[in-house]
Enzyme design. Structure first.
Site, short mmCIF file in Angstrom:
data_model
loop_
_atom_site.label_atom_id
_atom_site.label_comp_id
_atom_site.label_asym_id
_atom_site.label_seq_id
_atom_site.Cartn_x
_atom_site.Cartn_y
_atom_site.Cartn_z
N ASP A 124 -8.54 -5.34 -2.92
CA ASP A 124 -7.92 -5.53 -1.60
C ASP A 124 -8.34 -4.47 -0.59
O ASP A 124 -8.41 -3.29 -0.88
CB ASP A 124 -6.39 -5.52 -1.71
CG ASP A 124 -5.78 -5.72 -0.33
OD1 ASP A 124 -6.04 -6.77 0.27
OD2 ASP A 124 -5.09 -4.82 0.15
N HIS B 79 -3.00 -12.66 1.29
CA HIS B 79 -2.76 -12.79 2.73
C HIS B 79 -3.56 -13.87 3.46
O HIS B 79 -4.36 -13.57 4.35
CB HIS B 79 -2.93 -11.44 3.45
CG HIS B 79 -4.13 -10.59 3.10
ND1 HIS B 79 -5.40 -11.10 2.92
CD2 HIS B 79 -4.24 -9.26 2.92
CE1 HIS B 79 -6.21 -10.11 2.65
NE2 HIS B 79 -5.55 -8.99 2.63
N HIS C 261 0.19 3.55 8.35
CA HIS C 261 -0.84 4.42 8.94
C HIS C 261 -0.13 5.38 9.88
O HIS C 261 0.76 4.98 10.63
CB HIS C 261 -1.85 3.59 9.76
CG HIS C 261 -2.74 2.74 8.91
ND1 HIS C 261 -3.73 3.26 8.11
CD2 HIS C 261 -2.77 1.40 8.72
CE1 HIS C 261 -4.34 2.27 7.47
NE2 HIS C 261 -3.78 1.12 7.82
N HIS D 160 0.87 -1.19 0.00
CA HIS D 160 0.00 0.00 0.00
C HIS D 160 0.90 1.23 0.00
O HIS D 160 1.62 1.47 0.96
CB HIS D 160 -0.91 0.01 1.24
CG HIS D 160 -1.89 -1.12 1.25
ND1 HIS D 160 -3.12 -1.04 0.63
CD2 HIS D 160 -1.83 -2.36 1.79
CE1 HIS D 160 -3.78 -2.19 0.79
NE2 HIS D 160 -3.01 -3.01 1.49
N LEU D 161 0.83 1.98 -1.10
CA LEU D 161 1.69 3.17 -1.20
C LEU D 161 0.95 4.46 -0.84
O LEU D 161 1.55 5.51 -0.71
CB LEU D 161 2.29 3.27 -2.61
CG LEU D 161 3.33 2.20 -2.96
CD1 LEU D 161 3.77 2.32 -4.41
CD2 LEU D 161 4.54 2.28 -2.04
N ARG D 162 -0.39 4.37 -0.75
CA ARG D 162 -1.25 5.46 -0.22
C ARG D 162 -1.39 6.70 -1.09
O ARG D 162 -2.18 7.56 -0.77
CB ARG D 162 -0.77 5.91 1.17
CG ARG D 162 -0.70 4.80 2.21
CD ARG D 162 -2.08 4.25 2.53
NE ARG D 162 -2.05 3.37 3.67
CZ ARG D 162 -2.72 2.23 3.74
NH1 ARG D 162 -3.47 1.83 2.73
NH2 ARG D 162 -2.67 1.50 4.82
N ASN E 91 -6.40 0.65 -3.21
CA ASN E 91 -7.29 1.39 -2.29
C ASN E 91 -6.73 2.78 -1.98
O ASN E 91 -6.54 3.18 -0.85
CB ASN E 91 -7.57 0.60 -1.00
CG ASN E 91 -6.33 0.24 -0.20
OD1 ASN E 91 -5.23 0.23 -0.72
ND2 ASN E 91 -6.51 -0.04 1.07
N ASP F 187 1.92 -6.99 2.51
CA ASP F 187 0.75 -6.19 2.93
C ASP F 187 1.22 -4.96 3.72
O ASP F 187 0.62 -4.59 4.74
CB ASP F 187 -0.26 -7.01 3.73
CG ASP F 187 -1.63 -6.31 3.79
OD1 ASP F 187 -1.77 -5.21 3.22
OD2 ASP F 187 -2.56 -6.87 4.40
N ASN G 208 -5.72 -6.70 9.06
CA ASN G 208 -6.81 -7.40 8.40
C ASN G 208 -6.29 -8.23 7.23
O ASN G 208 -5.72 -7.66 6.31
CB ASN G 208 -7.81 -6.34 7.87
CG ASN G 208 -9.12 -6.96 7.49
OD1 ASN G 208 -9.46 -8.04 7.94
ND2 ASN G 208 -9.86 -6.29 6.61
O1 DOR Z 1 -4.58 -4.62 7.45
C1 DOR Z 1 -4.90 -4.24 6.34
N1 DOR Z 1 -4.66 -2.98 5.95
N2 DOR Z 1 -5.52 -5.07 5.51
C2 DOR Z 1 -6.04 -4.66 4.33
O2 DOR Z 1 -6.59 -5.47 3.63
C3 DOR Z 1 -5.96 -3.23 3.95
C4 DOR Z 1 -4.82 -2.59 4.59
C5 DOR Z 1 -4.81 -1.08 4.49
O3 DOR Z 1 -5.07 -0.55 3.41
O4 DOR Z 1 -4.50 -0.43 5.50
#
Ligand code: DOR
Length: 424
Positions: free
Chosen positions: A148, A228, A305, A58-60, A90, A301, A274
């Protein structure tokens, strides 16, 4: 200018040998002994392997640049030995259009540290209602599609997605979670969760979708990659599907083979993820799956955050943990695998799933694109969150001493990490 990697033990799918590797103009120009070049990278005591490929980063960016950017995430990836990452869709806006996909790819090119391959969403806005334009996105070079963060709940839509994927040369990847069963869940459903009085995420919520998608793969003849995996039963289902010859692949994350739900007794949201951390029995099953080929790839994964959002109460804090800079060490230290198997799980097997095999994961051989990782399998180091390249700090391994560290990463012939330091 030529680059020579001196004195390392090369391990790739063709086996192993101690040789020097000369890189010129983005490709491997020579492999042999006593070679020289304009610039030397010492690799004595180190392993030289094809660059790693992360199927799940996830590069955000765009949308949540306070957590990570394509540049900071790419730097973390290069320091972790990756030469390519699949960027999860996402983002905000979602990677469901050519415009967003091209933006992410060009940000990756600008950073110039790893190949950033944006994944397309399976459904528009990952809302699970309408299929994204796979053919159009595939023609723009997108090779992997996933919602995802969300599983595709509607079985008819998933069936159509699989039918649509046939012949397009793309991989569909599922986040296996039946959301009706996980509403409000904070952690694994089990004795620890009952004891803590927290809402549980039952294993069956994952396994039902693993089962459904295996059956849809059988029905449609399409392939499916399962993201995952976290439970022992999921591993069993995939093992049985493979034994039948179905085109099913799967990945597991380092956190799902190293940490259990017991960590949440601390109520520290750094352990909220998750799918959730499970039990020791699940960890054992995942390790066996990685060993016997049921699970094809180690994927991080990597889910950055910011501190403020992770500091919220456990039920409100977002799930996810960093992974790019610790994956290799955990794979080396926690799985009882030989180096060849470990590298296969980090490099050429995920490269094949993401359809990046022409550029990544290939043998260290003359004429191949120079995407190469050099790591010291014995170097011990301690994880200090403030020293990680990611913009976020949410690693569950803070303070842990690990064995094995990336020394140099060569991306497209460019030494982007030298002696453990990013060069840009
Ligand atoms: O823990 C998770 N974080 N699982 C996911 O499927 C999404 C991801 C996120 O985008 O933070």
């Amino acid at each position: 200018m030529t680059l020579v990697i001196k004195g390392g033990r090369v391990i790739d799918r063709d086996g192993e040998r101690v040789v020097d590797v000369v890189i010129d103009n983005g490709v491997i120009a020579e492999v042999g002994t006593n070679l020289s070049g304009d610039r030397m990278l010492d690799a004595i005591g180190c392993i030289v392997s094809p660059g790693f490929v992360d199927l799940h980063t996830h590069l955000r960016e765009p949308g949540r640049e306070e957590a990570e950017t394509v540049e900071t995430g790419s730097r973390a990836a290069a320091l972790g030995g990756y030469t390519a990452v699949v960027a999860m869709p996402n983002t905000e806006p979602t990677q469901d259009s050519i415009a967003v996909v091209n933006l992410v790819r060009s940000l990756g090119e600008r950073a110039g540290l790893v190949e950033v391959m944006p994944a397309g969403a399976i459904t528009i806005e990952r809302a699970g209602k309408q299929l994204a334009p796979f053919a159009e996105l595939a023609s723009a070079g997108v090779t992997l599609f996933t919602d995802d963060g969300n599983g595709v709940q509607d079985p008819l839509l998933m069936r159509r997605a699989m039918e649509y994927s046939l012949g397009l040369g793309i991989t569909l990847a599922q986040h296996c979670e039946v959301s009706r069963l996980t509403d409000g869940a904070v952690m694994n459903e089990g004795s620890c969760c009952s004891h803590l009085g927290l809402p549980g995420w039952p294993s069956i919520a994952e396994e039902l979708m693993v089962f459904r998608d295996i059956e849809l793969a059988r029905l449609t003849g399409a392939g499916i990659h399962l993201l995952h995996l976290s439970t022992s039963r999921s591993v069993e289902l995939v093992r049985a599907a493979k034994a039948e010859g179905l085109t099913v692949t799967a990945e597991a994350t380092p956190h799902h083979f190293t940490l259990t739900d017991e960590t949440l007794r601390s109520f520290d949201s750094v352990f909220k993820v998750n799918p959730p951390l499970r039990t020791m029995a699940d960890i054992e099953a995942i390790k066996v799956g990685l060993r016997d080929g049921t699970i094809d790839a180690i994927a991080t994964d990597h889910a950055p955050h910011p501190q403020e959002s992770k500091e919220q109460p456990l039920d409100q804090a977002p799930p996810g943990m960093l992974g790019l800079e610790t994956a290799l060490s955990l794979a080396l230290g926690e799985l009882d695998l030989d180096l060849l198997q470990t590298i296969a799980l980090l490099s050429w097997k995920p490269a094949a799933i993401a359809r990046l095999g022409a550029r990544h994961g290939g043998p260290i051989a003359v004429g191949r694109p120079a995407n190469v990782t050099v790591f010291d399998p014995d170097l011990s180091w301690t994880v200090k969150p403030s020293l990680l390249a990611s913009k976020s700090r949410n690693t569950p391994y803070a303070g842990r001493t690990m064995r094995g560290k990336v020394r140099h990463t060569i991306f497209n012939g460019d030494a982007v990490v030298v002696d453990g330091t990013a060069q840009r």
